[in-house]
Design a protein around this motif. Structure first.
Motif, PDB file in Angstrom:
ATOM      1  N   GLY A 166      -6.078 -17.365 -18.988  1.00 38.45           N
ATOM      2  CA  GLY A 166      -5.634 -16.904 -20.302  1.00 38.45           C
ATOM      3  C   GLY A 166      -5.945 -17.873 -21.418  1.00 38.45           C
ATOM      4  N   THR A 221      -3.769  -4.473 -22.535  1.00 38.37           N
ATOM      5  CA  THR A 221      -2.933  -5.672 -22.417  1.00 38.37           C
ATOM      6  C   THR A 221      -3.110  -6.236 -21.023  1.00 38.37           C
ATOM      7  OG1 THR A 221      -1.295  -4.799 -23.961  1.00 38.37           O
ATOM      8  CG2 THR A 221      -0.590  -6.585 -22.518  1.00 38.37           C
ATOM      9  N   THR A 223      -2.188  -9.532 -18.274  1.00 31.94           N
ATOM     10  CA  THR A 223      -1.237 -10.601 -17.993  1.00 31.94           C
ATOM     11  C   THR A 223      -1.364 -11.051 -16.548  1.00 31.94           C
ATOM     12  OG1 THR A 223       1.107 -11.253 -18.042  1.00 31.94           O
ATOM     13  CG2 THR A 223       0.608  -8.979 -17.402  1.00 31.94           C
ATOM     14  N   THR A 228       0.018 -13.625 -21.563  1.00 31.37           N
ATOM     15  CA  THR A 228      -0.335 -12.251 -21.907  1.00 31.37           C
ATOM     16  C   THR A 228      -1.288 -12.266 -23.089  1.00 31.37           C
ATOM     17  OG1 THR A 228       1.821 -11.438 -21.143  1.00 31.37           O
ATOM     18  CG2 THR A 228       0.557  -9.992 -22.596  1.00 31.37           C
TER      19      THR A 228
END
Length: 301
Positions: A166, A221, A223, A228
């Motif tokens: 991320g 989205t 995650t 996230t």
């Protein structure tokens, strides 16, 4: 013993101080004061900019930068006025043995061409570096024309900041090391990664946490339970590489957030860990054409 008496020229002291903080004080023979003006107005600003970039919250970035520019500008002006006034108080000044044109030139070269560039280079290599984003491969997170502060205390021995899924990172292209890209870390060393359509699976578990239709394609989205982020697939049905691989040790898999308009690990392969040089931290300026996008300034990434 012969002494050389030469009147100090206030206008020259003023100009020298405007040219380099402390230079006018040096001309006036005030060595200690010259050193302090140089340290505070030539070297300290580099440290202050690094501190603002790394530690000041994004919403305070613009105000902090503007406040320090005002403070530093006031200090520079004060130094020039101080040199001017000091020169006026010295009608019959006795020159010191070192006050020669060659010494002044040597000091200027040492300060402007050695000390300041050396500290700036050290800060850029070890603390923070600025980058300009030339493409839209990271939209909607990072826009074309964004200028970023990137934290160089990342993914290096003793840094304490390890690479995580991320993270938005700056890295050298694995095939052209002189080109730098910004992408998001998706796959870590030793993991099995599979891409099917708009879905990404890490060790069999999907990263997708939901999706919503947009004017241009689909927003997804993603995650991993800890971080996230949002990505877009402008053309979700486009014929893109459907990847299925075991990521080798010491390698990571990168992807852009604009998934159908990103040249990333789907095309050029995995990236060596030692090629990751920084973590994108904050947008400090954003310019589109001739227009400044003020709303993006200070945006934390």
């Amino acid at each position: 013993m012969e002494y050389s008496i030469k009147r100090r020229k206030p206008w020259l002291a003023l100009l020298l101080s405007l040219l380099l903080p402390g230079y006018g004080q040096l001309y006036n023979g005030e060595v200690n004061k010259a050193i302090w003006f140089f340290l505070c107005l030539s070297l300290l600003p580099i440290v202050v900019v690094v501190t603002i970039a790394l530690y000041v919250p994004g919403q305070w970035l613009l105000a902090s930068g503007a406040g320090y520019l005002l403070l530093a500008g006031s200090g520079w002006l004060y130094g020039a006025i101080d040199a001017f006034r000091s020169a006026r108080r010295q009608p019959d000044y006795v020159l010191q043995p070192w006050q020669r044109s060659g010494v002044y030139l040597l000091v200027f070269i040492a300060c402007v061409l050695v000390a300041v560039p050396a500290l700036n280079a050290y800060a850029r290599d070890h603390w923070v570096e600025t980058f300009r984003v030339p493409s839209g491969s990271m939209e909607p997170t990072v826009m074309t024309g964004d200028m970023l502060f990137a934290d160089k205390r990342y993914n290096c021995p003793g840094c304490g900041k390890t690479l995580k899924r991320g993270d938005l990172v700056i890295f050298a292209h694995p095939n052209t090391r002189s080109h730098y890209f910004i992408k998001r870390v998706i796959g870590l060393p030793g993991e099995h990664l599979r891409i099917e359509g708009t879905a990404i699976y890490i060790n069999g578990k999907s990263l997708s946490a939901g999706q919503a239709p947009q004017a241009k394609g689909v927003q997804v989205t993603e995650t991993d339970g800890k971080a996230t982020w949002q990505v877009i697939w402008e053309q979700p049905n486009a014929a893109l590489p459907q990847t299925d691989l075991q990521i080798p040790t010491g390698q990571v898999f990168m992807m852009g957030d604009n998934r159908t308009a990103s040249n990333d690990s789907r095309f050029f392969g995995v990236v060596p860990l030692d090629g990751v040089i920084a973590q994108a931290k904050v947008v400090w300026l954003s310019v589109k054409g001739n227009q400044v996008r003020w709303e993006r300034m200070g945006l934390a990434l």
